[in-house]
Write a protein that holds these residues in place. Structure first.
Motif, PDB file in Angstrom:
ATOM      1  N   LEU A  36       0.826  -1.209   0.000  1.00 45.05           N
ATOM      2  CA  LEU A  36       0.000   0.000   0.000  1.00 45.05           C
ATOM      3  C   LEU A  36       0.861   1.261   0.000  1.00 45.05           C
ATOM      4  O   LEU A  36       0.677   2.173  -0.799  1.00 45.05           O
ATOM      5  CB  LEU A  36      -0.930  -0.007   1.211  1.00 45.05           C
ATOM      6  CG  LEU A  36      -1.798   1.242   1.401  1.00 45.05           C
ATOM      7  CD1 LEU A  36      -2.691   1.459   0.195  1.00 45.05           C
ATOM      8  CD2 LEU A  36      -2.628   1.132   2.653  1.00 45.05           C
ATOM      9  N   LEU A  70      -4.135  -0.850  -2.745  1.00 44.42           N
ATOM     10  CA  LEU A  70      -4.853  -1.153  -1.506  1.00 44.42           C
ATOM     11  C   LEU A  70      -5.222  -2.628  -1.477  1.00 44.42           C
ATOM     12  O   LEU A  70      -6.179  -3.067  -2.096  1.00 44.42           O
ATOM     13  CB  LEU A  70      -6.112  -0.292  -1.377  1.00 44.42           C
ATOM     14  CG  LEU A  70      -6.940  -0.531  -0.114  1.00 44.42           C
ATOM     15  CD1 LEU A  70      -6.083  -0.493   1.124  1.00 44.42           C
ATOM     16  CD2 LEU A  70      -8.059   0.476   0.001  1.00 44.42           C
ATOM     17  N   LEU A 105      -6.607  -5.528   0.606  1.00 42.82           N
ATOM     18  CA  LEU A 105      -7.336  -5.842   1.839  1.00 42.82           C
ATOM     19  C   LEU A 105      -7.316  -7.343   2.107  1.00 42.82           C
ATOM     20  O   LEU A 105      -8.069  -7.845   2.932  1.00 42.82           O
ATOM     21  CB  LEU A 105      -8.780  -5.342   1.746  1.00 42.82           C
ATOM     22  CG  LEU A 105      -8.935  -3.827   1.646  1.00 42.82           C
ATOM     23  CD1 LEU A 105     -10.386  -3.433   1.455  1.00 42.82           C
ATOM     24  CD2 LEU A 105      -8.374  -3.140   2.887  1.00 42.82           C
ATOM     25  N   GLY A 139      -7.169   0.542  -7.992  1.00 39.49           N
ATOM     26  CA  GLY A 139      -8.009   1.305  -7.064  1.00 39.49           C
ATOM     27  C   GLY A 139      -9.085   0.479  -6.391  1.00 39.49           C
ATOM     28  O   GLY A 139      -8.806  -0.519  -5.749  1.00 39.49           O
ATOM     29  N   HIS A 140     -10.335   0.919  -6.587  1.00 43.54           N
ATOM     30  CA  HIS A 140     -11.444   0.293  -5.873  1.00 43.54           C
ATOM     31  C   HIS A 140     -11.629  -1.159  -6.245  1.00 43.54           C
ATOM     32  O   HIS A 140     -11.954  -1.986  -5.407  1.00 43.54           O
ATOM     33  CB  HIS A 140     -12.732   1.050  -6.175  1.00 43.54           C
ATOM     34  CG  HIS A 140     -12.687   2.468  -5.730  1.00 43.54           C
ATOM     35  ND1 HIS A 140     -13.061   3.500  -6.527  1.00 43.54           N
ATOM     36  CD2 HIS A 140     -12.284   3.006  -4.571  1.00 43.54           C
ATOM     37  CE1 HIS A 140     -12.911   4.638  -5.878  1.00 43.54           C
ATOM     38  NE2 HIS A 140     -12.434   4.368  -4.689  1.00 43.54           N
ATOM     39  N   ALA A 158      -9.239  -3.223  -4.361  1.00 42.00           N
ATOM     40  CA  ALA A 158      -9.610  -3.305  -2.945  1.00 42.00           C
ATOM     41  C   ALA A 158     -10.675  -4.367  -2.741  1.00 42.00           C
ATOM     42  O   ALA A 158     -10.584  -5.199  -1.838  1.00 42.00           O
ATOM     43  CB  ALA A 158     -10.103  -1.938  -2.458  1.00 42.00           C
ATOM     44  N   TYR A 171     -21.152   5.635  -6.491  1.00 43.85           N
ATOM     45  CA  TYR A 171     -20.007   5.453  -7.387  1.00 43.85           C
ATOM     46  C   TYR A 171     -20.237   6.182  -8.706  1.00 43.85           C
ATOM     47  O   TYR A 171     -19.336   6.817  -9.245  1.00 43.85           O
ATOM     48  CB  TYR A 171     -19.763   3.965  -7.647  1.00 43.85           C
ATOM     49  CG  TYR A 171     -18.395   3.735  -8.225  1.00 43.85           C
ATOM     50  CD1 TYR A 171     -17.304   3.608  -7.387  1.00 43.85           C
ATOM     51  CD2 TYR A 171     -18.190   3.713  -9.599  1.00 43.85           C
ATOM     52  CE1 TYR A 171     -16.038   3.445  -7.903  1.00 43.85           C
ATOM     53  CE2 TYR A 171     -16.928   3.545 -10.120  1.00 43.85           C
ATOM     54  CZ  TYR A 171     -15.854   3.402  -9.266  1.00 43.85           C
ATOM     55  OH  TYR A 171     -14.595   3.253  -9.774  1.00 43.85           O
ATOM     56  N   ILE A 179     -16.392   4.871  -3.060  1.00 41.50           N
ATOM     57  CA  ILE A 179     -17.075   3.772  -2.393  1.00 41.50           C
ATOM     58  C   ILE A 179     -17.269   4.142  -0.938  1.00 41.50           C
ATOM     59  O   ILE A 179     -16.329   4.597  -0.286  1.00 41.50           O
ATOM     60  CB  ILE A 179     -16.244   2.479  -2.488  1.00 41.50           C
ATOM     61  CG1 ILE A 179     -16.230   1.980  -3.922  1.00 41.50           C
ATOM     62  CG2 ILE A 179     -16.826   1.409  -1.580  1.00 41.50           C
ATOM     63  CD1 ILE A 179     -15.425   0.738  -4.103  1.00 41.50           C
ATOM     64  N   GLU A 212      -8.188   8.542  -4.767  1.00 40.65           N
ATOM     65  CA  GLU A 212      -9.389   7.718  -4.658  1.00 40.65           C
ATOM     66  C   GLU A 212      -9.325   6.771  -3.470  1.00 40.65           C
ATOM     67  O   GLU A 212     -10.340   6.252  -3.047  1.00 40.65           O
ATOM     68  CB  GLU A 212      -9.612   6.932  -5.948  1.00 40.65           C
ATOM     69  CG  GLU A 212      -8.515   5.934  -6.263  1.00 40.65           C
ATOM     70  CD  GLU A 212      -8.880   5.064  -7.453  1.00 40.65           C
ATOM     71  OE1 GLU A 212     -10.072   4.917  -7.729  1.00 40.65           O
ATOM     72  OE2 GLU A 212      -7.965   4.535  -8.088  1.00 40.65           O
ATOM     73  N   LEU A 213      -8.145   6.548  -2.901  1.00 34.71           N
ATOM     74  CA  LEU A 213      -8.067   5.585  -1.814  1.00 34.71           C
ATOM     75  C   LEU A 213      -8.374   6.210  -0.452  1.00 34.71           C
ATOM     76  O   LEU A 213      -8.873   5.547   0.433  1.00 34.71           O
ATOM     77  CB  LEU A 213      -6.686   4.928  -1.778  1.00 34.71           C
ATOM     78  CG  LEU A 213      -6.423   3.955  -2.931  1.00 34.71           C
ATOM     79  CD1 LEU A 213      -5.086   3.270  -2.758  1.00 34.71           C
ATOM     80  CD2 LEU A 213      -7.522   2.919  -3.041  1.00 34.71           C
ATOM     81  N   LEU A 249     -11.973   6.009   0.687  1.00 30.17           N
ATOM     82  CA  LEU A 249     -12.307   4.601   0.924  1.00 30.17           C
ATOM     83  C   LEU A 249     -11.759   4.154   2.272  1.00 30.17           C
ATOM     84  O   LEU A 249     -12.464   3.533   3.082  1.00 30.17           O
ATOM     85  CB  LEU A 249     -11.732   3.731  -0.203  1.00 30.17           C
ATOM     86  CG  LEU A 249     -11.881   2.220  -0.020  1.00 30.17           C
ATOM     87  CD1 LEU A 249     -13.346   1.840   0.031  1.00 30.17           C
ATOM     88  CD2 LEU A 249     -11.189   1.470  -1.141  1.00 30.17           C
ATOM     89  N   ASN A 284     -10.699   1.927 -14.317  1.00 33.49           N
ATOM     90  CA  ASN A 284     -10.352   1.155 -13.127  1.00 33.49           C
ATOM     91  C   ASN A 284      -9.942  -0.271 -13.428  1.00 33.49           C
ATOM     92  O   ASN A 284      -9.538  -0.996 -12.539  1.00 33.49           O
ATOM     93  CB  ASN A 284     -11.534   1.127 -12.156  1.00 33.49           C
ATOM     94  CG  ASN A 284     -11.556   2.377 -11.313  1.00 33.49           C
ATOM     95  OD1 ASN A 284     -10.520   2.795 -10.830  1.00 33.49           O
ATOM     96  ND2 ASN A 284     -12.706   2.973 -11.181  1.00 33.49           N
TER      97      ASN A 284
END
Lengths: 320, 305
Positions: free
Chosen positions: A48, A54, A56, A107-108, A111, B33, B39, B106-107, B110, B304
């Motif tokens: 990270l 990221l 998890l 990114g998301h 994660a 979103y 998120i 963006e993190l 979150l 993404n």
């Protein structure tokens, strides 16, 4: 760059003194947990903090380290050290496998996919009862065997103090190894990917390969921390490895200071001891974590390391 | 009717019911979103809060203090849960999303909402304790029977309420001025700002709507949950899977994926056992990420993946 060896000596001295300052078995137990948390925070920080991904899923690798070691020792009769080695290799390999997804996602999405990995690992531990005993758990796990060389050395790890020396010593070695990695050109490469993956690629950096490297290494370190968990606690249940464990590591890295080597160490120490000091809320350890995580992200994104730098700049008298 | 057929129909009905519940939670995630590329990790904890608010509204306020009949009390509790969700949405927007917006990171939001989630779960643990609560919907006792197929009024209510919510959301986005502005923001934030659209307000509104849906989802989902402070964690996992399978930010895809996951869950319980649901759903998710990372219905944005 300042030489490292004085700091290494300080670290060795601190590790040697700590169990004597905190003399009860209870506090020595907390010290073992603390050393383990330091390793976990370092492992997440590589991915990270230095590579900007990221992940998890770290609780999953932690679990793999713990379960592979224990099952190999208890069910297959392996020795502790070969089993631990196999567990680290297994965690690292899984990290590389997760990286197959990770290199495509950013990114998301990353994660969530890595969170999915942690959930799947947890579910496998619960459901694969013939191997893991499921929620019933594995009991009476012994500490690592004593190291004996006739007439020279005889070290037993059955006391919390010796176990702390073992785990803290390994944590120190992990710190130094990762420190070498992030100071090397590899570290430059990882940071370049973190800052701007497209620009990094245009400079000829194979981002996929180096992200996979960071995932694999980070996973192996988390697995290494996992090896010692069961032999300290004595029991192994899946509940110790649910996704909250990943959030705990995240809190340690963020509170300490993302993307610095010393930050996660400080974060792990503070977040291990702070809830212990606030004894009244001992049950609510995670409440402290959640609060700390949110507040630090909002008000001090560089964590305690940044706070320290700001303080020092102020007292250095206008010399930032 | 042959047994296998009635079994399949029964499980499909159960699946659609579950799917409707998940859609209510996942829609909020996807809405947020779509508008701001963020998120809210605490979203599913709003569901738990909604469920607790509904439970206490029904058992303490409505039936004991106001002397309402049970069914009316439950319906009132749905409204209260919706309000609680909306308030949480306001709070998380003011505390996290608004201060961190437009920082190009963006993190951070979150991670901050992961902190909020841990905080909410353990705050509820302090308030309500770790033992699961019994949340009996008065409508669950009333069952309808067609041949070998059973369902309860609770199932009917859930499907009706979520269909109504989806319809209202659709009408809002399609036919109102605010809805049009919202779509503009989600299409192109910069340009919509130049056109004089108040983005902060619209983003706040989106989060409030999304959170209200989650809170209401809690009142409806509560009776089916093992209602403890960590109930949200099991929901969020499926909600994420649904949102990704459907295509992040895509409302139709999310609805489709929600129903699909509900049906898959119903059949997993029937044939493989309830313990394997998360496993099956997440294997599906990871497969989706490999095969078609843009989701069932692809959105225009692909940065993404």
């Amino acid at each position: 760059m300042a030489p490292r060896w004085p700091w290494i000596l300080v670290a060795v001295a601190v590790i040697a003194l700590l169990p004597h300052l905190l003399g009860t078995p209870y506090w020595r137990g907390i010290l073992v947990i603390c050393a383990m948390n330091v390793m976990l925070a370092l492992s997440l920080n590589l991915i990270l903090g230095y590579t900007g991904q990221l992940n998890l899923g770290q609780s999953g690798f932690f679990a793999v380290g713990a379960y592979v070691t224990t099952v190999l020792v208890k069910s297959f009769g392996w020795g502790f050290w070969p089993a631990a080695l196999a567990a680290v290799a297994a965690a690292g390999t899984l990290g590389l496998l997760l990286a197959l997804f990770a290199v495509r996602l950013r990114g998301h999405y990353l994660a969530i996919a890595s969170l999915g990995f942690a959930v799947i690992t947890y579910q496998v531990l619960v459901n694969w009862e013939s191997m893991t005993e499921g929620v019933r758990g594995i009991y009476a796990i012994r500490p690592p065997p004593p190291i004996r060389i006739d007439g020279l050395v005889d070290i037993s790890f059955s006391s919390p103090m010796m176990l702390f020396y073992l785990v803290a010593g390994i944590a120190l070695l992990v710190y130094l190894a990762l420190d070498n990695v992030v100071r090397s050109p590899i570290g430059e490469t990882l940071r370049a990917i973190r800052e701007d993956e497209v620009s990094a690629a245009s400079l000829g950096i194979d981002a996929a390969r180096w992200k996979a490297f960071a995932f694999g290494l980070g996973a192996a370190v988390a697995g290494l921390a996992g090896c010692f968990y069961p032999s300290f606690v004595g029991t192994l249940v899946p509940g110790a490895f649910n996704i909250v464990e990943s959030f705990t590591m995240l809190a340690m890295v963020i509170v300490g200071g993302l993307g610095t080597m010393i930050g996660p160490v400080i974060g792990a120490v503070v977040l291990t001891f702070l809830p212990e000091l606030l004894r009244g809320v001992g049950e609510l350890r995670l409440l402290v974590y959640g609060l700390a995580l949110t507040l630090v992200v909002l008000f001090m994104p560089g964590g305690l390391v940044q706070a320290w730098q700001l303080l020092r700049a102020r007292f250095a008298g206008g010399r930032p | 009717m042959p047994d296998l057929l009635s079994l399949v129909v029964q499980q499909t009905i159960n699946g659609v019911y579950l799917g409707c519940l998940y859609v209510m939670v996942a829609l909020g995630l996807t809405l947020i979103y779509g508008v701001m590329n963020q998120i809210n990790f605490a979203h599913a904890d709003f569901v738990t809060v909604g469920a607790f608010v509904a439970l206490f509204t029904m058992t303490r306020l409505a039936t004991k203090m106001l002397g309402m009949p049970e069914v009316a009390g439950y319906l009132l509790s749905i409204v209260f849960a919706l309000g609680a969700g909306a308030l949480l949405g306001l709070a998380v927007n003011a505390a996290v999303f608004a201060p961190l917006r437009d920082r190009g990171d963006e993190l951070r939001p979150l991670i901050a909402t992961i902190g909020v989630s841990v905080l909410l779960e353990n705050g509820q643990l302090a308030l309500f304790g770790p033992i699961p609560y019994q949340f009996d919907s008065p409508l669950a006792k009333e069952t309808l029977r067609f041949g070998k197929i059973f369902f309860s009024l609770q199932n009917v209510l859930v499907v009706a309420v979520s269909a109504a919510a989806v319809a209202a959301l659709y009408a809002f986005l399609k036919f109102t001025f605010l809805g049009k502005a919202l779509r503009a923001v989600s299409q192109d934030r910069e340009t919509s700002g130049l056109m004089g659209i108040n983005q902060s307000f619209l983003i706040g509104l989106t989060i409030v709507i999304a959170s209200a849906l989650a809170g209401m989802g809690g009142a409806l989902l509560g009776p089916g949950l093992v209602l403890d402070p960590f109930a949200g964690a099991t929901v969020i996992v499926k909600a994420f899977a649904i949102v990704i399978i459907g295509g992040f930010g895509n409302l139709a895809g999310t609805i489709l994926a929600g129903i699909l996951v509900g049906i898959i869950e119903a059949f997993t319980i029937q044939y493989l056992g309830a313990g394997l649901i998360d496993l099956v759903v997440f294997v599906l998710l990871l497969t989706m990420l490999v095969v078609k990372p843009t989701g069932l219905i692809a959105e225009r944005r692909e940065e993404n993946v």
